[in-house]
Motif scaffolding. Structure first.
Motif, mmCIF file in Angstrom:
data_model
loop_
_atom_site.group_PDB
_atom_site.id
_atom_site.type_symbol
_atom_site.label_atom_id
_atom_site.label_comp_id
_atom_site.label_asym_id
_atom_site.label_seq_id
_atom_site.Cartn_x
_atom_site.Cartn_y
_atom_site.Cartn_z
ATOM 1 N N SER A 1 0.841 -1.178 0.000
ATOM 2 C CA SER A 1 0.000 0.000 0.000
ATOM 3 C C SER A 1 0.889 1.244 0.000
ATOM 4 N N ASP B 1 -2.376 -1.146 12.003
ATOM 5 C CA ASP B 1 -2.215 -2.490 11.427
ATOM 6 C C ASP B 1 -1.259 -2.500 10.236
ATOM 7 N N ALA C 1 -6.316 1.052 10.741
ATOM 8 C CA ALA C 1 -5.600 0.668 9.511
ATOM 9 C C ALA C 1 -4.140 1.109 9.591
ATOM 10 N N LEU D 1 -1.753 -1.116 7.377
ATOM 11 C CA LEU D 1 -2.445 -1.159 6.078
ATOM 12 C C LEU D 1 -2.260 0.142 5.317
ATOM 13 N N GLY E 1 -8.830 -4.687 3.484
ATOM 14 C CA GLY E 1 -8.578 -4.952 4.893
ATOM 15 C C GLY E 1 -9.022 -3.857 5.844
ATOM 16 N N SER F 1 -3.434 1.839 -3.361
ATOM 17 C CA SER F 1 -3.297 0.378 -3.216
ATOM 18 C C SER F 1 -2.186 -0.154 -4.123
#
Ligand code: JD2
Length: 252
Positions: free
Chosen positions: A2, A29, A26, A31, A169, A108
């Protein structure tokens, strides 16, 4: 893999909500990487000045191009697959779900979004002119809508939330992205209900208690079409900006 989001502002504290809820989780984590930077860190005078009087006269102050240039050069990541400079402004193109999806795809894929949050009467126009001339940077001037705010931070919060929730996610149940307002067939959300079945003399529509999923699907679509025709006929006639359907979270 990401990408990352960076925000330049003279009010870093305004972006504190990005440490909360789904976006905050996020980040924790791993992400999504979000950096919030104080524009004044790129000033060189003892008063940490970021603005000056407008050429041509007029009320208010304008943000200086030299400070913004040093800050943006310092924050833009050279080896990122893409760099998008997002500049909130009342004169920008209207923010849409389609743009959120476009930006989420970039992030992404490892791309960088940089938000330049202006204040006062805005940022010297040469800043967007300069970076628009750079082949390695895409500049998007965006607006939340036809009302005037005091700066770009609120817009950055809105766009970052709209983008982050589309990343793999981040939302626990990806199915919830499928039937969203401006999602399924570009219609507004149908009305939702939960327990108790009767509240202050108001009952949940019987069809939703029937267990007949076909009838429930039809009822929900009818309510969505009804609401859209009433509140947002532009979404039905296609007169407004095209709304991209959110079929699924963007693929990694
Ligand atoms: N996005 C968005 C915005 C903004 C916005 C965004 C950035 C700035 C930086 C300064 N100001 C104050 C200001 C007031 C008057 C004329 C120029 N600038 C901003 C306002 N207002 N409304 C929206 N939908």
């Amino acid at each position: 893999m990401s990408g990352r989001i960076d925000v330049l502002t003279i009010f870093p504290g305004y972006l504190a909500p990005l440490e909360l809820s789904l976006v905050g989780k996020a980040r924790r984590d791993g992400l999504l990487d979000i950096g919030v930077h104080d524009l004044r860190d790129w000033t060189s005078d003892r008063h940490r000045t970021v603005d000056d009087t407008p050429f041509g006269g007029g009320a208010g102050m304008v943000m200086r191009p030299d400070v913004w240039g040093d800050a943006l050069d310092g924050v833009l990541v050279a080896d990122s697959p893409s760099r998008t400079l997002l500049v909130p402004t009342p004169a920008g193109a209207r923010m849409t779900q389609a743009l959120a999806e476009e930006l989420a795809l970039l992030v992404s894929a490892g791309g960088q979004l940089v938000f330049a949050c202006g204040r006062y009467e805005g940022i010297d126009a040469r800043v967007t002119e300069h970076y628009s001339g750079r082949e390695d940077v895409t500049v998007r001037e965006i607006s939340l809508g036809d009302y005037v705010l005091n700066g770009g931070e609120v817009a950055a919060l809105v766009v970052i939330e709209a983008v982050a929730r589309l990343l793999p996610g981040v939302i626990g149940n990806p199915e919830s992205l499928v039937e969203e307002s401006h999602g399924a067939a570009g219609l507004l959300e149908y009305p939702v209900y939960t327990k108790p079945p009767s509240w202050r003399g108001l009952d949940v529509p019987d069809v939703l208690l029937s267990g007949d999923h076909g009838r429930i699907r039809s009822w929900r679509r009818a309510r969505a079409v009804e609401r859209t025709a009433l509140r947002r006929p532009d979404l039905i006639t296609g007169q407004g900006s095209p709304q991209i359907r959110l079929a699924r979270p963007v693929d990694a």
